[in-house]
Scaffold this active site. Structure first.
Site, PDB file in Angstrom:
ATOM      1  N   GLY B  85       9.835 -67.931 -35.090  1.00  0.00           N
ATOM      2  CA  GLY B  85       9.611 -66.701 -35.590  1.00  0.00           C
ATOM      3  C   GLY B  85       8.457 -66.144 -35.209  1.00  0.00           C
ATOM      4  O   GLY B  85       7.938 -66.270 -33.834  1.00  0.00           O
ATOM      5  N   SER B 117       9.388 -72.852 -30.573  1.00  0.00           N
ATOM      6  CA  SER B 117       8.843 -71.581 -30.625  1.00  0.00           C
ATOM      7  C   SER B 117       7.430 -71.380 -31.181  1.00  0.00           C
ATOM      8  O   SER B 117       6.535 -72.213 -30.885  1.00  0.00           O
ATOM      9  CB  SER B 117      10.003 -70.587 -30.724  1.00  0.00           C
ATOM     10  OG  SER B 117       9.601 -69.389 -30.427  1.00  0.00           O
ATOM     11  N   HIS B 154       9.393 -70.036 -24.269  1.00  0.00           N
ATOM     12  CA  HIS B 154      10.415 -68.704 -23.840  1.00  0.00           C
ATOM     13  C   HIS B 154       9.687 -68.286 -22.476  1.00  0.00           C
ATOM     14  O   HIS B 154       9.617 -66.980 -22.058  1.00  0.00           O
ATOM     15  CB  HIS B 154      10.283 -67.539 -24.912  1.00  0.00           C
ATOM     16  CG  HIS B 154      10.920 -67.977 -26.068  1.00  0.00           C
ATOM     17  ND1 HIS B 154      12.076 -67.946 -26.532  1.00  0.00           N
ATOM     18  CD2 HIS B 154      10.139 -68.085 -27.265  1.00  0.00           C
ATOM     19  CE1 HIS B 154      12.281 -68.236 -27.696  1.00  0.00           C
ATOM     20  NE2 HIS B 154      11.115 -68.166 -28.362  1.00  0.00           N
ATOM     21  N   GLU B 189      13.183 -71.313 -21.306  1.00  0.00           N
ATOM     22  CA  GLU B 189      14.168 -71.755 -22.383  1.00  0.00           C
ATOM     23  C   GLU B 189      14.892 -72.899 -21.994  1.00  0.00           C
ATOM     24  O   GLU B 189      15.386 -72.942 -20.656  1.00  0.00           O
ATOM     25  CB  GLU B 189      14.750 -70.322 -22.787  1.00  0.00           C
ATOM     26  CG  GLU B 189      13.871 -69.223 -23.294  1.00  0.00           C
ATOM     27  CD  GLU B 189      14.671 -68.011 -23.913  1.00  0.00           C
ATOM     28  OE1 GLU B 189      15.686 -68.138 -23.591  1.00  0.00           O
ATOM     29  OE2 GLU B 189      14.001 -67.541 -24.745  1.00  0.00           O
TER      30      GLU B 189
END
Lengths: 238, 238
Positions: B85, B117, B154, B189
């Site tokens: 998030g 993440s 990412h 990713e």
């Protein structure tokens, strides 16, 4: 108060600041010296020389804020230009060199302010809507507040069919609005804002901007729109 | 110390965490309860329910860190999962709820750590290489330091012919290295890191990772590479 806030400094295939030449010509009329703030990049001398060359056709002299006591330099400048780069590094240096409050004070009293990208972020009340990586930690995210709302420069629309799983820009701004009740103007590249005291206008590229507010659908803003009502913003930051 | 640090939680066309099922099966063997930390998103209850459903096939019970005193919840959990998030929001909450030091302490003493993440960002010494927007201001950018180097989740390669003028990810990481002398692993990713005490391995998608160090050319790291030497990092943050 006279501000020119650019989403970006360079348009594809054009020279540095070339896309905003008309706005710059207008704003730099009567300006002889510009204090350039190069602290968003690491190479202050190189950055200042680059900007001096780009502004030479406007008949202005450019002084780098790293070259002498910036307050002394301020006294002989009619405009301040805060260049792009990393917003966190820029803000840290503005605090470390005790330059943030003097910029706010001078610009409030008539010195022209030009910002591009990171320089546009620090014209907002906080840098909370920058796209930059937090490579260093400034004392606080609070910035000059030359406008009372937030700007997201280099605004990017979601790309259809993109398989990357990182958040889109719109999702990031919606996360900002979950935490803070402050409008965010997503300025697409090629656009700028002009503030003349109580008047605020979107200028530049026809791509325009996208305005985000808590609890409302995002709104498309076309170039030429009068956005003066945004200057009445009473934002609430968490 | 047992860590699983995922670049991202969801691969295109697959269910949440599905792409990392083998690694999760291995790591969750013997784990009955997982403490889930949902603070990177605004909806703690919804996020926790989503994760509980995704982890149900592994035969584990999921408790949300918002549901009770997290320290009490920690006592009955064999693993902690910190979900993705917004990294700034996550870190602010970890400090506000006095949860950062207990996580570091428990994980150092054997509790399994899974991060994805933002949850991977806070496993680093600082969040200075997150991609997220700084929507709120945490007390400090310092995080748990479960690994002694930086990760950029990412990770995205520059796109040929892209006309967008914002910095590429590589340029952002190079700016980080101008200010800090700490290696940065750009994890594409689909990849993840597994740490088992003194052993560190890159796993997952064949796309692999890209390792950035100050003054050196970036280095491609393929999946399966032993990266244990990175655990010897003595970084210097500005």
């Amino acid at each position: 108060m006279r501000l020119l806030l650019l989403s970006n400094s360079t348009a594809p295939g054009r020279r540095y600041l070339e896309h905003a030449a008309d706005a710059l010509t207008d704003l730099l009329t009567g300006v002889r010296r510009v204090l350039f703030v190069p602290f968003a990049l690491a190479d202050h001398g190189g950055y200042t020389a680059h900007v001096a060359a780009a502004l030479e056709p406007y008949g202005v002299e450019v002084l780098g804020a790293h070259q002498d006591d910036p307050i002394k330099l301020f006294n002989s400048a009619q405009a301040v230009f805060v260049g792009g780069g990393n917003t966190f590094r820029l803000l840290r240096e503005l605090y470390a060199r005790e330059l943030l409050a003097p910029i706010r004070d001078r610009v409030t009293h008539g010195t022209v302010y030009i910002g591009s990208s990171a320089g546009t972020n620090v014209a907002c009340p906080s840098i909370r809507t920058t796209n930059d990586m937090p490579i260093v930690q400034p004392t606080t995210f609070e910035a000059t507040g030359l406008v009372p709302f937030q700007i997201n420069p280099h605004y990017l629309d979601p790309v259809d069919g993109d398989t990357h799983m990182g958040e889109t820009r719109e999702e990031r701004i919606e996360e900002f609005l979950e935490e803070n009740d402050v409008p965010v103007l997503g300025m697409r590249e090629g656009t700028w804002l002009r503030r003349e005291d109580a008047t605020l206008t979107l200028g530049g590229d026809a791509a325009g901007a996208r305005l985000f507010r808590r609890g409302a659908k995002p709104e498309e803003i076309s170039s030429g729109t009068d956005l003066s009502a945004l200057l009445e913003t009473m934002g609430r930051y968490r």
